[in-house]
Scaffold this active site. Structure first.
Site, PDB file in Angstrom:
ATOM      1  N   ALA A   1       5.782  38.372 -12.267  1.00  0.00           N
ATOM      2  CA  ALA A   1       4.320  37.751 -12.271  1.00  0.00           C
ATOM      3  C   ALA A   1       3.942  37.842 -13.664  1.00  0.00           C
ATOM      4  CB  ALA A   1       3.503  38.095 -11.258  1.00  0.00           C
ATOM      5  N   LYS A   2       3.921  38.963 -14.195  1.00  0.00           N
ATOM      6  CA  LYS A   2       3.283  39.271 -15.600  1.00  0.00           C
ATOM      7  C   LYS A   2       4.284  38.617 -16.527  1.00  0.00           C
ATOM      8  CE  LYS A   2      -0.469  41.872 -15.125  1.00  0.00           C
ATOM      9  NZ  LYS A   2      -1.528  41.240 -15.738  1.00  0.00           N
TER      10      LYS A   2
ATOM     11  N   HIS B   1       7.990  42.420  -8.015  1.00  0.00           N
ATOM     12  CA  HIS B   1       7.124  40.991  -8.031  1.00  0.00           C
ATOM     13  C   HIS B   1       6.019  41.163  -8.868  1.00  0.00           C
ATOM     14  CE1 HIS B   1       6.561  37.434  -5.632  1.00  0.00           C
ATOM     15  NE2 HIS B   1       5.020  37.852  -6.018  1.00  0.00           N
ATOM     16  N   TYR B   2       5.459  42.099  -9.075  1.00  0.00           N
ATOM     17  CA  TYR B   2       4.265  42.354  -9.925  1.00  0.00           C
ATOM     18  C   TYR B   2       4.669  41.986 -11.258  1.00  0.00           C
ATOM     19  CZ  TYR B   2       0.667  44.516 -12.875  1.00  0.00           C
ATOM     20  OH  TYR B   2       0.036  44.868 -13.775  1.00  0.00           O
ATOM     21  N   LEU B   3       6.073  42.730 -11.723  1.00  0.00           N
ATOM     22  CA  LEU B   3       6.355  42.754 -13.042  1.00  0.00           C
ATOM     23  C   LEU B   3       6.767  41.163 -13.568  1.00  0.00           C
ATOM     24  CD1 LEU B   3       8.092  46.151 -13.711  1.00  0.00           C
ATOM     25  CD2 LEU B   3       6.019  45.314 -14.579  1.00  0.00           C
TER      26      LEU B   3
END
Length: 199
Positions: free
Chosen positions: A126-127, A122-124
């Protein structure tokens, strides 16, 4: 060059501010009202703002922006989206409106093709979305994608691109140095690259 630094009181951002000062740039630290500004060098200009609710004029008077912010490892998916994706995109918009010369984005290795099943999926994602938004903005940009970060200062021996080991490490001091290098280097104009420390 007058440079707005998002995430200026964070582990990497504080190092970015120090590198800017050493290289005779003027750092403008974007801080929340609750930020611990004691980590910043004495006399650094601060500008109050929150990535989840940015003022339209947050980039006014600045020549460049370095986005070194992050929602943090303990935040939920909603806050990750609000800071790492939406906050970054909003800052890109403010930078473009203010006519900044370059936007330097601290991203992450893996953001080029995030695996939704991975722990950091999820973080990647967003990035990834923030990176793609910056690329399409028309701004001159640089996107730095370090592998796993350490709190070391590093020795300024780094490598980029396809030679980077996926399970390597990147010292925050090296990352900060590269982010500041990318402000004016033609080598970094509209470039996206993985990086790792090798020293």
């Amino acid at each position: 060059m007058k440079v707005l630094v998002a995430g200026a009181t964070g582990s990497t951002g504080a190092r970015v501010v120090e590198h800017l000062q050493v290289r005779a740039h003027v750092a403008v630290a974007l801080v929340r009202s609750s930020s611990d500004t004691s980590v910043l060098p004495e006399g650094v200009e601060t500008r109050t703002g929150d990535l989840t609710d940015l003022r339209d004029d947050v980039c006014d008077g600045c020549d460049a922006v370095i986005f070194a912010a992050g929602s943090g490892a303990d935040t939920d998916a909603d806050m990750t989206d609000r800071v790492d994706r939406d906050g970054a995109m909003a800052l890109v918009d403010r930078a473009k409106a203010a006519g900044v010369q370059r936007f330097v984005m601290l991203s992450s290795a893996g953001a080029e093709s995030p695996d939704p099943e991975s722990e950091l999926g999820h973080y990647l994602k967003a990035k990834h979305d923030a990176d793609e938004y910056l690329k399409a903005s028309g701004l001159s940009y640089a996107i730095v994608r370090p592998v796993a970060l350490t709190d070391d200062d590093g020795e300024r021996e780094v490598r980029f691109g396809d030679e980077v080991e996926p399970d390597g490490e990147a010292a925050r001091g090296d990352v900060a140095s590269v982010l500041v290098d990318a402000l004016a280097s033609e080598r970094w104009r509209n470039r996206t690259a993985r990086m790792e420390s090798i020293g």
